[in-house]
Design an enzyme around this catalytic site. Structure first.
Site, PDB file in Angstrom:
ATOM      1  N   GLU A 172      35.024  43.758  48.779  1.00 16.57           N
ATOM      2  CA  GLU A 172      34.986  45.191  48.448  1.00 16.57           C
ATOM      3  C   GLU A 172      34.952  46.095  49.679  1.00 16.57           C
ATOM      4  O   GLU A 172      34.133  47.000  49.779  1.00 16.57           O
ATOM      5  CB  GLU A 172      33.785  45.475  47.531  1.00 16.57           C
ATOM      6  CG  GLU A 172      33.834  44.635  46.258  1.00 16.57           C
ATOM      7  CD  GLU A 172      32.622  44.825  45.341  1.00 16.57           C
ATOM      8  OE1 GLU A 172      31.764  45.659  45.644  1.00 16.57           O
ATOM      9  OE2 GLU A 172      32.548  44.123  44.313  1.00 16.57           O
ATOM     10  N   GLU A 176      36.228  37.309  38.880  1.00 18.49           N
ATOM     11  CA  GLU A 176      35.026  37.784  38.179  1.00 18.49           C
ATOM     12  C   GLU A 176      35.392  38.328  36.805  1.00 18.49           C
ATOM     13  O   GLU A 176      34.854  39.341  36.347  1.00 18.49           O
ATOM     14  CB  GLU A 176      34.322  38.884  39.003  1.00 18.49           C
ATOM     15  CG  GLU A 176      33.965  38.449  40.404  1.00 18.49           C
ATOM     16  CD  GLU A 176      33.259  39.527  41.224  1.00 18.49           C
ATOM     17  OE1 GLU A 176      32.785  40.538  40.638  1.00 18.49           O
ATOM     18  OE2 GLU A 176      33.175  39.371  42.456  1.00 18.49           O
ATOM     19  N   HIS A 218      37.342  43.108  36.334  1.00 19.90           N
ATOM     20  CA  HIS A 218      36.339  43.641  35.398  1.00 19.90           C
ATOM     21  C   HIS A 218      37.016  44.725  34.564  1.00 19.90           C
ATOM     22  O   HIS A 218      37.341  45.790  35.091  1.00 19.90           O
ATOM     23  CB  HIS A 218      35.159  44.259  36.164  1.00 19.90           C
ATOM     24  CG  HIS A 218      34.367  43.267  36.949  1.00 19.90           C
ATOM     25  ND1 HIS A 218      33.585  42.312  36.335  1.00 19.90           N
ATOM     26  CD2 HIS A 218      34.209  43.086  38.283  1.00 19.90           C
ATOM     27  CE1 HIS A 218      32.980  41.583  37.274  1.00 19.90           C
ATOM     28  NE2 HIS A 218      33.347  42.021  38.456  1.00 19.90           N
ATOM     29  N   ASN A 224      38.205  39.636  48.530  1.00 18.88           N
ATOM     30  CA  ASN A 224      37.919  39.818  47.102  1.00 18.88           C
ATOM     31  C   ASN A 224      37.610  41.287  46.822  1.00 18.88           C
ATOM     32  O   ASN A 224      36.854  41.921  47.564  1.00 18.88           O
ATOM     33  CB  ASN A 224      36.695  38.946  46.749  1.00 18.88           C
ATOM     34  CG  ASN A 224      36.397  38.884  45.269  1.00 18.88           C
ATOM     35  OD1 ASN A 224      37.280  38.598  44.463  1.00 18.88           O
ATOM     36  ND2 ASN A 224      35.153  39.150  44.895  1.00 18.88           N
ATOM     37  N   ASP A 237      35.783  39.657  33.332  1.00 16.66           N
ATOM     38  CA  ASP A 237      35.103  39.970  32.073  1.00 16.66           C
ATOM     39  C   ASP A 237      35.778  41.186  31.467  1.00 16.66           C
ATOM     40  O   ASP A 237      36.318  42.025  32.184  1.00 16.66           O
ATOM     41  CB  ASP A 237      33.579  40.119  32.207  1.00 16.66           C
ATOM     42  CG  ASP A 237      33.126  41.166  33.195  1.00 16.66           C
ATOM     43  OD1 ASP A 237      33.959  41.915  33.722  1.00 16.66           O
ATOM     44  OD2 ASP A 237      31.900  41.250  33.434  1.00 16.66           O
TER      45      ASP A 237
END
Ligand code: G2I
Length: 461
Positions: free
Chosen positions: A171, A279, A250, A214, A281
């Site tokens: 990030e 990650e 996400h 990432n 979801d």
């Protein structure tokens, strides 16, 4: 430089293991890293991990160390997933809360659990502005540079050879249209070069790990993903060691799966890096949620360099945004429609209809060297049941002529006349439910030969 070249030329440890597992051959295969994975798959896969493996990918989840004591959590984790990421336990504040004081306990618990189950591991994360202990922000330029490089080398060094992919930098870019670097302590003190420096330190710390950048909100083509793309293109052109880009993925109704998701991941892959969904979801429920998950899985499967998918947790009840019920299992560990969609997209078929039984199952084995001394080493073989339960297993271990197996544990050995071929059978650990695993171990007196033993294919009964 040599390491970078070598890395370019060969698939990751995980890829090798997967390819060999799929080959399903009875011929003994030994990888360069000494990890063996053999199987004789006879059933359509009925778990996420097994189905993904048949597609040459892993299917992983974020794992929280303090949930491993909950039996339903661990049973679901062990059955369905073949890769694990520590959700919080490998972040800087968890590992090095004070300068030079490392706490590896919870991270070790996850690593040991995952390896005991034959899972691969993603390391998350080395250099990130968040979950950064206060002492790091207080350092001056030179001290911060030293601290960053030390942190990378200490953490990656501890798990060298055990973690398949690392999120080296996480990030580092701003949201929105600026395409700018995030104004973190690293950016402020070390300038733009810190990302490159972190990747170089990471390659030195574990030359065999896949090194990833990432981020989130980089899932479609936009200003932020363009900035990351330009950085990766520049790194590849200049030989800065980067192997992979992680797309957190996400999603919710404000931020749905972008229409150009596959296209975006594909353009990164075309730069010569792996892409991983790190990650995943998706908030929602029912068919809509299932459809979004299917889109993501299909995008990954359409990209040969998309090496795997990780969802950000096992069950909705422990999700970082539990109220959005974004995962594949509900709070009672029931499979949701999204689970069924993912399994089907991976080419699997739901289990439950096959009760298993003697002779019906299959198993796979993986080998790892777990310890080494001046004259001997310990090996561990993990036996994992396939899609049906098994009630027994047989594995042969062949050592070199100068080597001798001096001790064994968790198995019942027998020997051929040469003494070099050990046939191992269960010692009370023969009954395995689908996806469950057990391990046996042995000590090899090296006699000057440090090569890994040859492990035969697992035969289930
Ligand atoms: O925010 C979602 C993810 C975005 N990308 C990077 C990931 O590392 C991040 O994960 C989340 C974890 O899922 C949360 O569990 O990162 C959060 C912190 O940035 C994690 O939340 C923290 C809470 O903030 C702490 O108060 C809590 O002690 O989780 C900790 C452990 O439960």
């Amino acid at each position: 430089m040599i390491n970078e070249f070598a890395h370019e030329q060969r698939p990751s440890r995980w890829r090798l293991a997967v390819r060999r597992a799929i080959a399903g051959s009875a011929v003994v295969l030994l990888s360069a890293t000494g990890v063996v994975a053999l199987s004789g798959t006879a059933h359509a896969a009925s778990t996420l991990g097994a189905a993904a493996a048949e597609q040459g990918r892993y299917f992983g989840t974020a794992v929280a160390a303090n949930r491993l004591s909950e039996s339903d959590y661990t049973a679901t984790l062990n059955r369905e997933f073949n890769s694990a990421t520590a959700e919080n336990e490998m972040k800087w504040d968890a590992l090095q809360p004070n300068r030079g004081q490392f706490n590896f306990g919870n991270a070790d618990r996850i690593v040991n659990h995952a390896r005991g189950q034959g899972m691969s591991l993603r390391g998350h994360t080395l250099v990130w502005h968040s979950q950064l202990p206060g002492w790091v922000g207080g350092l001056g330029t030179n001290e911060l540079r030293t601290a960053m490089n030390d942190h990378i080398s200490q953490v990656m060094g501890r798990y060298r050879g055990q973690i398949d992919s690392w999120d080296v930098v996480n990030e580092a870019f701003e949201d929105g249209s600026s395409g700018a670097r995030r104004n973190s302590p690293f950016q402020q003190r070390l300038g733009n070069g810190y990302i490159e420096e972190a990747f170089r330190a990471a390659r030195a710390a574990d030359p065999s790990a896949t090194l990833c950048y990432n981020d989130y909100n980089t899932d479609g083509v936009n200003a932020k993903s363009n900035a990351v793309y330009n950085m990766v293109a520049d790194f590849k052109q200049r030989g800065v060691p980067i192997d992979c880009v992680g797309f957190q993925s996400h999603f919710n109704s404000q931020s749905p799966v972008p229409g150009d998701y596959q296209q975006n991941l594909q353009r990164f892959a075309a730069l010569g890096v792996d892409v991983q969904i790190t990650e995943l979801d998706i908030e929602g429920s029912g068919t809509a949620q299932a459809n979004s998950y299917r889109t993501v899985v299909n995008a990954c499967l359409a990209i040969s360099r998309c090496t795997g998918i990780t969802v950000w947790g096992v069950t909705d009840k422990y999700s970082w945004r539990a109220s959005g019920t974004p995962l594949l299992f509900d709070g009672n560990y029931n499979k949701k429609p999204a689970y069924d969609a993912v399994l089907a997209a991976l080419g699997g078929t739901p289990g439950g209809g096959d009760p298993g039984g003697p002779g019906d199952g299959s198993c796979t084995v993986t080998y790892q060297e777990t310890d080494r001394w001046g004259d001997r080493f310990n090996g561990q073989v993990t036996v994992r049941a396939g899609d049906a339960s098994i009630s027994g297993w047989t594995v042969t271990v062949t050592v070199g002529s100068a080597q001798r197996i001096s001790t064994t544990w968790n198995g019942t050995p027998s020997w051929d006349s040469s003494g070099n071929v050990m046939t191992m059978r269960p010692n009370g650990n023969g009954n395995l439910s689908p996806g469950q695993s057990t391990s046996f171990g042995f000590t090899v007196m090296a006699g000057g030969d440090w090569s890994a033993p040859r492990i035969g294919a697992c035969v289930a009964s």
